[in-house]
Design a protein around this motif. Structure first.
Motif, PDB file in Angstrom:
ATOM      1  N   THR A 188      -1.952 -13.184   1.841  1.00  0.00           N
ATOM      2  CA  THR A 188      -2.774 -12.409   3.002  1.00  0.00           C
ATOM      3  C   THR A 188      -2.216 -12.535   4.435  1.00  0.00           C
ATOM      4  O   THR A 188      -1.531 -13.551   4.759  1.00  0.00           O
ATOM      5  N   GLU A 212     -13.526  -4.005  -1.059  1.00  0.00           N
ATOM      6  CA  GLU A 212     -12.572  -4.261   0.099  1.00  0.00           C
ATOM      7  C   GLU A 212     -11.915  -3.013   0.281  1.00  0.00           C
ATOM      8  O   GLU A 212     -11.466  -2.718  -0.910  1.00  0.00           O
ATOM      9  N   GLY A 243      -8.361  -1.869   1.653  1.00  0.00           N
ATOM     10  CA  GLY A 243      -7.600  -2.326   2.177  1.00  0.00           C
ATOM     11  C   GLY A 243      -6.951  -3.678   1.512  1.00  0.00           C
ATOM     12  O   GLY A 243      -7.419  -4.830   2.133  1.00  0.00           O
ATOM     13  N   VAL A 244      -6.263  -3.548   0.364  1.00  0.00           N
ATOM     14  CA  VAL A 244      -6.043  -4.932  -0.328  1.00  0.00           C
ATOM     15  C   VAL A 244      -4.591  -5.482   0.068  1.00  0.00           C
ATOM     16  O   VAL A 244      -4.377  -6.533  -0.172  1.00  0.00           O
ATOM     17  N   ALA A 245      -3.789  -4.665  -0.076  1.00  0.00           N
ATOM     18  CA  ALA A 245      -2.382  -5.139   0.163  1.00  0.00           C
ATOM     19  C   ALA A 245      -1.934  -5.860  -0.826  1.00  0.00           C
ATOM     20  O   ALA A 245      -1.994  -5.524  -2.186  1.00  0.00           O
ATOM     21  N   SER A 281      -7.155 -11.504   0.544  1.00  0.00           N
ATOM     22  CA  SER A 281      -8.599 -11.698   0.770  1.00  0.00           C
ATOM     23  C   SER A 281      -9.411 -11.017  -0.331  1.00  0.00           C
ATOM     24  O   SER A 281     -10.474 -11.474  -0.580  1.00  0.00           O
ATOM     25  N   ASP A 309      -6.938   0.814  -2.320  1.00  0.00           N
ATOM     26  CA  ASP A 309      -5.923   0.818  -1.614  1.00  0.00           C
ATOM     27  C   ASP A 309      -4.633   1.706  -2.188  1.00  0.00           C
ATOM     28  O   ASP A 309      -4.875   2.080  -3.394  1.00  0.00           O
ATOM     29  N   VAL A 310      -3.867   2.223  -1.347  1.00  0.00           N
ATOM     30  CA  VAL A 310      -2.909   3.137  -1.962  1.00  0.00           C
ATOM     31  C   VAL A 310      -1.986   2.319  -2.632  1.00  0.00           C
ATOM     32  O   VAL A 310      -1.204   3.024  -3.716  1.00  0.00           O
ATOM     33  N   GLY A 322       0.839   1.159  -2.030  1.00  0.00           N
ATOM     34  CA  GLY A 322       2.282   1.493  -1.369  1.00  0.00           C
ATOM     35  C   GLY A 322       2.454   1.682  -0.232  1.00  0.00           C
ATOM     36  O   GLY A 322       1.916   0.586   0.600  1.00  0.00           O
ATOM     37  N   ILE A 375       1.699   2.400   3.672  1.00  0.00           N
ATOM     38  CA  ILE A 375       0.327   2.599   4.440  1.00  0.00           C
ATOM     39  C   ILE A 375       0.550   4.096   5.014  1.00  0.00           C
ATOM     40  O   ILE A 375       1.297   4.504   5.432  1.00  0.00           O
ATOM     41  N   LEU A 427      -5.694   7.316  -1.878  1.00  0.00           N
ATOM     42  CA  LEU A 427      -6.298   7.266  -0.747  1.00  0.00           C
ATOM     43  C   LEU A 427      -7.719   7.059  -0.767  1.00  0.00           C
ATOM     44  O   LEU A 427      -8.176   7.489  -1.997  1.00  0.00           O
ATOM     45  N   PHE A 428      -8.399   6.155  -0.066  1.00  0.00           N
ATOM     46  CA  PHE A 428      -9.973   5.857  -0.131  1.00  0.00           C
ATOM     47  C   PHE A 428     -10.783   7.328  -0.267  1.00  0.00           C
ATOM     48  O   PHE A 428     -11.519   7.236  -1.340  1.00  0.00           O
ATOM     49  N   GLU A 429     -10.354   8.361   0.246  1.00  0.00           N
ATOM     50  CA  GLU A 429     -11.347   9.330   0.226  1.00  0.00           C
ATOM     51  C   GLU A 429     -10.971  10.152  -0.940  1.00  0.00           C
ATOM     52  O   GLU A 429     -11.849  10.803  -1.589  1.00  0.00           O
ATOM     53  N   ASP A 436     -10.511  -3.455   6.078  1.00  0.00           N
ATOM     54  CA  ASP A 436      -9.029  -3.865   6.471  1.00  0.00           C
ATOM     55  C   ASP A 436      -8.103  -3.076   6.265  1.00  0.00           C
ATOM     56  O   ASP A 436      -6.988  -3.077   5.466  1.00  0.00           O
ATOM     57  N   ASP A 485      -6.736  -0.823   9.291  1.00  0.00           N
ATOM     58  CA  ASP A 485      -6.205  -0.761  10.407  1.00  0.00           C
ATOM     59  C   ASP A 485      -6.356   0.396  11.631  1.00  0.00           C
ATOM     60  O   ASP A 485      -6.600   0.403  12.700  1.00  0.00           O
TER      61      ASP A 485
HETATM   62  C1  LIG Z   1      -3.561  -4.948   6.424  1.00  0.00           C
HETATM   63  S1  LIG Z   1      -3.477  -4.413   5.051  1.00  0.00           S
HETATM   64  C2  LIG Z   1      -4.728  -5.353   4.156  1.00  0.00           C
HETATM   65  C3  LIG Z   1      -4.495  -6.517   4.160  1.00  0.00           C
HETATM   66  C4  LIG Z   1      -5.060  -7.530   3.112  1.00  0.00           C
HETATM   67  N1  LIG Z   1      -6.467  -7.379   3.073  1.00  0.00           N
HETATM   68  C5  LIG Z   1      -4.751  -9.023   3.384  1.00  0.00           C
HETATM   69  O1  LIG Z   1      -5.605  -9.731   2.894  1.00  0.00           O
HETATM   70  O2  LIG Z   1      -3.670  -9.300   3.714  1.00  0.00           O
HETATM   71  C6  LIG Z   1      -3.927  -2.761   5.158  1.00  0.00           C
HETATM   72  C7  LIG Z   1      -4.143  -2.062   3.732  1.00  0.00           C
HETATM   73  O3  LIG Z   1      -4.786  -0.658   3.813  1.00  0.00           O
HETATM   74  C8  LIG Z   1      -4.408   0.331   3.141  1.00  0.00           C
HETATM   75  N2  LIG Z   1      -4.754   1.550   3.682  1.00  0.00           N
HETATM   76  C9  LIG Z   1      -4.823   1.854   4.895  1.00  0.00           C
HETATM   77  N3  LIG Z   1      -5.177   3.218   4.780  1.00  0.00           N
HETATM   78  C10 LIG Z   1      -5.506   3.403   3.617  1.00  0.00           C
HETATM   79  C11 LIG Z   1      -6.069   4.788   3.201  1.00  0.00           C
HETATM   80  N4  LIG Z   1      -6.340   5.852   3.883  1.00  0.00           N
HETATM   81  N5  LIG Z   1      -6.285   4.750   1.773  1.00  0.00           N
HETATM   82  C12 LIG Z   1      -5.942   3.559   1.002  1.00  0.00           C
HETATM   83  N6  LIG Z   1      -5.472   2.559   1.589  1.00  0.00           N
HETATM   84  C13 LIG Z   1      -5.126   2.583   2.766  1.00  0.00           C
HETATM   85  C14 LIG Z   1      -2.872   0.118   3.510  1.00  0.00           C
HETATM   86  O4  LIG Z   1      -1.822   0.639   2.419  1.00  0.00           O
HETATM   87  C15 LIG Z   1      -2.653  -1.504   3.486  1.00  0.00           C
HETATM   88  O5  LIG Z   1      -2.433  -1.903   2.027  1.00  0.00           O
END
Ligand SMILES: C[S@@+](CC[C@H](N)C(=O)[O-])C[C@H]1O[C@@H](n2cnc3c(N)ncnc32)[C@H](O)[C@@H]1O
Length: 237
Positions: free
Chosen positions: A34, A60, A62-64, A68, A85-86, A88, A90, A155-157, A174, A176
């Motif tokens: 994380t 959640e 934004g899983v990365a 979290s 999450d994607v 992949g 960001i 993508l979320f949408e 999470d 950004d």
């Molecule tokens: C900062 S990281 C998340 C960190 C994580 N929660 C942790 O515990 O470290 C942000 C994540 O949001 C995802 N993300 C951002 N915009 C996105 C979108 N429109 N659709 C899907 N995923 C997205 C990125 O790919 C990235 O993996």
């Protein structure tokens, strides 16, 4: 001469806060899963405790690497956990409302120059991040696809409309940048139960996130804003 109190360094503050964290949060940090500081993880733990009587699933955006997400999913009990999450690279901060810091962070990631946690490879460059995240969950006794734990790649949408969820009690945002944060707040608000909470990771880090939250609060005065490392938006009962 009067003694001067120096502000705590970040590492000392992190060590002090770590004492109050659950063993799971400490392990997740130790394993480099994380980006969240101990202070942010502690606020998530407390926010989760505060919704124990609120109806709905946990989510959640934004899983990365799953850090979290593992902490949130482990607290779900009879509910489901949905992580999106994607898995992949960001997506770009595409709005004029995103600040220069967000854009230069994205350029560094895109150029291949981004470093991962503790010298690991940056997660967005991995060949099969989703498989790695599933493995990270299973090492903590959580099986993705079973017992109400779901991950959605895209993508979320694109992925959120297909997620089967009636109500939410807790959501961690999470992601950004302005557009994803604004989108997530809208879709979460449509499902959040009274007393439910939304924890916002990047409010104090990226300008676009902050603007998205401020616009949301201006349009939705039914939320209380609890400031902190990662602010909490709580839907009034
Ligand atoms: C900062 S990281 C998340 C960190 C994580 N929660 C942790 O515990 O470290 C942000 C994540 O949001 C995802 N993300 C951002 N915009 C996105 C979108 N429109 N659709 C899907 N995923 C997205 C990125 O790919 C990235 O993996």
């Amino acid at each position: 001469m009067r003694s001067q109190l120096r502000p705590l360094t970040r590492s000392l503050r992190d060590r002090l806060v770590s004492h109050d964290l659950s063993q799971l949060s400490r392990s997740v940090r130790k394993e480099g899963l994380t980006y969240l500081s101990p202070a942010k993880l502690l606020r998530i733990e407390k926010a989760l405790q505060s919704v124990s009587d609120v109806d709905g699933d946990f989510a959640e955006f934004g899983v990365a690497l799953g850090g979290s997400a593992i902490i949130i999913a482990s607290q779900r009990e009879a509910r489901s956990f949905h992580g999106l999450d994607v898995f992949g690279m960001i997506p770009e901060p595409a709005s004029d409302k995103d600040d220069a810091k967000s854009k230069s962070r994205y350029e560094a990631i895109k150029s291949g120059a981004s470093c991962g946690i503790d010298g690991q490879q940056y997660y967005g460059y991995r060949e099969d991040l989703l498989a790695d995240v599933k493995h990270n969950f299973s090492r903590h006794g959580l099986t993705v696809g079973e017992d109400g734990i779901f991950l959605y790649k895209g993508l979320f949408e694109h992925s959120w409309p297909a997620v089967k969820v009636d109500k939410l009690a807790f959501a961690h945002v999470d992601c950004d940048w302005y557009e994803p944060v604004a989108y997530c707040l809208q879709v979460i608000a449509a499902k959040l139960s009274p007393g439910g909470v939304i924890v916002i990771d990047d409010f104090h880090d990226y300008g676009g996130c902050r603007i998205a939250v401020e616009e949301f609060l201006a349009q939705n005065p039914v939320y209380m804003f609890e400031d902190g490392a990662n602010p909490v938006l709580r839907l009034k009962v």
